[in-house]
Design a protein around this motif. Structure first.
Motif, short mmCIF file in Angstrom:
data_model
loop_
_atom_site.label_atom_id
_atom_site.label_comp_id
_atom_site.label_asym_id
_atom_site.label_seq_id
_atom_site.Cartn_x
_atom_site.Cartn_y
_atom_site.Cartn_z
N PHE A 1 0.83 -1.20 0.00
CA PHE A 1 0.00 0.00 0.00
C PHE A 1 0.87 1.25 0.00
N LYS A 2 0.25 2.35 -0.35
CA LYS A 2 0.96 3.61 -0.49
C LYS A 2 1.60 4.06 0.83
N CYS B 1 -5.50 -1.71 -3.30
CA CYS B 1 -4.21 -1.58 -3.98
C CYS B 1 -4.41 -1.11 -5.41
N CYS B 2 -5.43 -1.65 -6.08
CA CYS B 2 -5.72 -1.25 -7.47
C CYS B 2 -6.09 0.23 -7.55
N PHE B 3 -6.92 0.68 -6.61
CA PHE B 3 -7.32 2.09 -6.60
C PHE B 3 -6.10 2.98 -6.42
N GLU B 4 -5.21 2.62 -5.50
CA GLU B 4 -4.03 3.44 -5.26
C GLU B 4 -3.14 3.50 -6.50
N GLU C 1 0.80 -6.29 2.89
CA GLU C 1 -0.02 -7.38 3.40
C GLU C 1 -0.06 -8.52 2.38
N HIS C 2 -0.65 -9.64 2.79
CA HIS C 2 -0.83 -10.78 1.89
C HIS C 2 -2.31 -11.02 1.69
N ALA C 3 -2.67 -11.42 0.49
CA ALA C 3 -4.04 -11.80 0.18
C ALA C 3 -4.01 -13.23 -0.36
#
Length: 216
Positions: free
Chosen positions: A161-162, A206-209, A167-169
């Motif tokens: 993240f920014k 994450c995609c949005f960032e 993190e892990h998904a």
């Protein structure tokens, strides 16, 4: 114009494969509750094939009013329900997100993220994504890896993240398509089949960032 029971819906499913993402499926609203719509399994009318939808699949949907106006909205699959027939449960649309102008783009961005992959206990290796979205990913790996269409994978995606937090998904996915590149490496397109809502939200955030970074 909000969708109601018995309304016909036209659905496109988010995919890293542009050709697949353009396919339109037809469905009907069979039931609803406070937060959800329950749809019949979508069908591709030209071929007569049913479209299997998975938890987390992102959907671009439109319905047509009596005046012939198309109303578009986005949603995603949040579960299934076994009735007389199996129904797909999707998030009910926010009235403020409906548009009569144009279909919104799916949340999908190019991104190089590290991915740990397990072929159901047969082999473990590391790949690198080249495309990430809330409904699936595309990743690159060595050509010698036994990644083939139809195979199921267990995956752990490294999600940065920014703010510096990483993190892990975890998700289980099905390989939809594999391309062998000129370099000899493989590009595999994966559809999520099992993913928790919390992990899916990590990926979407994450995609949005990254989307905001590209716009800048």
């Amino acid at each position: 114009m909000l969708p109601r029971i018995n309304d016909t819906l036209y659905i496109q499913v988010a995919s890293s494969d542009d050709e697949e993402a353009q396919v339109v499926y037809k469905s009907r609203v069979a039931d609803e509750d406070e937060n959800s719509l329950f749809l019949e399994i979508p069908i591709h009318e030209p071929s007569g094939k049913l479209k299997k939808l998975y938890l987390g699949d992102e959907l671009s949907i439109h319905l047509i009013s009596k005046e012939g106006v198309k109303h578009y909205f986005n949603s995603h699959v949040i579960g299934h329900r076994d009735d007389i027939v199996r129904l797909v449960r999707i998030r009910k649309v926010d009235p403020g997100s409906m548009t009569r102008i144009q279909r919104r783009s799916f949340l999908r961005v190019p991104a190089e993220l590290e991915l740990a992959i397990s072929l159901r206990g047969q082999q473990r290796f590391i790949g690198m994504t080249d495309d990430v979205g809330g409904g699936g990913i595309s990743f690159l790996c060595e050509g010698s890896r036994p990644v083939e269409a139809g195979k199921e994978l267990d995956c752990w995606l490294l999600v940065p993240f920014k703010n510096g937090v990483v993190e892990h998904a975890f998700f289980k996915g099905e390989v939809i398509r594999v391309k062998v590149l000129e370099s000899g490496r493989k590009q595999a397109m994966i559809k999520f089949t099992t993913i928790s809502e919390a992990d899916r939200q990590k990926i979407i955030r994450c995609c949005f960032e990254k989307q905001l970074e590209y716009r800048k």
